[in-house]
Design an enzyme around this catalytic site. Structure first.
Site: not given
Length: 307
Positions: A220, A249, A268
């Site tokens: 993460r 993000e 991602h």
């Protein structure tokens, strides 16, 4: 048993009366902005927005929730009282491990630099082999910070490339952890985002690494303090980074991480494969059959776990 599923063809196929279906289960399907009325025994969460997810978790009667993600932080705060939570790290583990390995191999061979040179139409060959920063993973010390499903797959891949692999778990003593990090050529973050892990890679952590070590984050984005990461890259304390996740993000257009020459960024997508939705539907089918047969499905989240 009534179950709410994503409104996708692969999941609608679970209603069929053939080898793809699950007998004894009634299905209804949700999509963004639409949650079916009425009670449900379970919810399978995936590929939806926050508002729809919150509405799904408020469905009356829910006894269990299966999130087809590895991370659970987006679900835990809204989980119905008494409901069991299951995740699907096994759906993503192999792809994430391959993605991490791919980034490490690309970085060790300097492919990011040569891609930049290609855009400039420049033949950027090293004058002598000894002048090059090109390496392999043979003999490299790799620390996997978070040693679960993904870590075990990645360790197998790394071992075949001659790397020495060390795993850090939540039970690893701090002194032992810091010693492993100090010897690492590569540190791979495989942690979930929890109160214990957010910002776990900060200025102090980065100062404790061997100068020139590389960081890989496929966990993460908020595991690392971005300003501290940038400072370590600028100073050369960190040799480079492979980042599939960032904080913030998505990464804003003008963010300085984009311009870092020794950073490889992907949006991602470490677990993304062409057959991901199909595999998600198959996992859901197996999960429901286990429930129907009175077996405990894989992936139950233990309350209060850290990492």
């Amino acid at each position: 048993m009534r179950v709410l599923l994503p409104d996708l063809p692969e999941f609608r196929a679970l209603s069929q009366h053939d080898e793809h279906g699950v007998p004894g289960v009634t299905f209804d399907h949700y999509r963004r902005g639409h949650v079916p009325d009425g009670e449900a025994d379970g919810v399978v969460l995936w590929l939806t927005d926050a508002a729809t997810r919150t509405a799904l978790l408020a469905t009356p009667g829910v006894k269990w929730v299966l999130t087809l993600t590895a991370g659970i932080e987006h679900v835990q705060a809204h989980l119905p009282p008494g409901a069991a939570l299951f995740n699907a790290s096994r759906l993503h583990d192999r792809a994430v491990a391959v993605h991490a390995l791919s980034g490490m191999l690309a970085a060790s061979r300097g492919l990011h630099r040569f891609r930049d040179a290609q855009r400039r139409h420049h033949w950027d060959a090293p004058a002598l082999p000894g002048d090059s920063a090109l390496t392999t993973l043979d003999g490299a010390h790799v620390v996997l910070w978070g040693y679960g499903h993904i870590g075990r797959h990645l360790e197998e891949h790394l071992a075949s490339h001659g790397a020495h692999v060390h795993g850090i778990r939540s039970t690893t003593p701090t002194e032992e952890r810091d010693e492993m990090l100090a010897q690492a050529d590569w540190v791979v973050l495989l942690l979930p985002s929890t109160p214990d892990t957010r910002g776990i890679v900060n200025a102090a952590t980065l100062r404790g690494l061997k100068r020139g070590a590389w960081l890989v984050n496929v966990g993460r984005g908020n595991l690392a303090v971005t300003d501290d990461l940038l400072a370590a890259l600028d100073s050369g304390q960190l040799g480079g980074a492979v980042l599939d996740v960032t904080d913030p993000e998505p990464l804003p257009t003008e963010h300085p991480l984009w311009e870092q020459p020794n950073v490889i960024l992907t949006p991602h997508i470490a677990s993304t494969t062409t057959d991901l939705v199909t595999r998600g539907a198959h996992l859901t089918r197996d999960f429901l059959i286990d429930l129907q047969q009175g077996h405990e499905p894989d992936g139950r989240v233990t309350a209060g776990r850290t990492y």
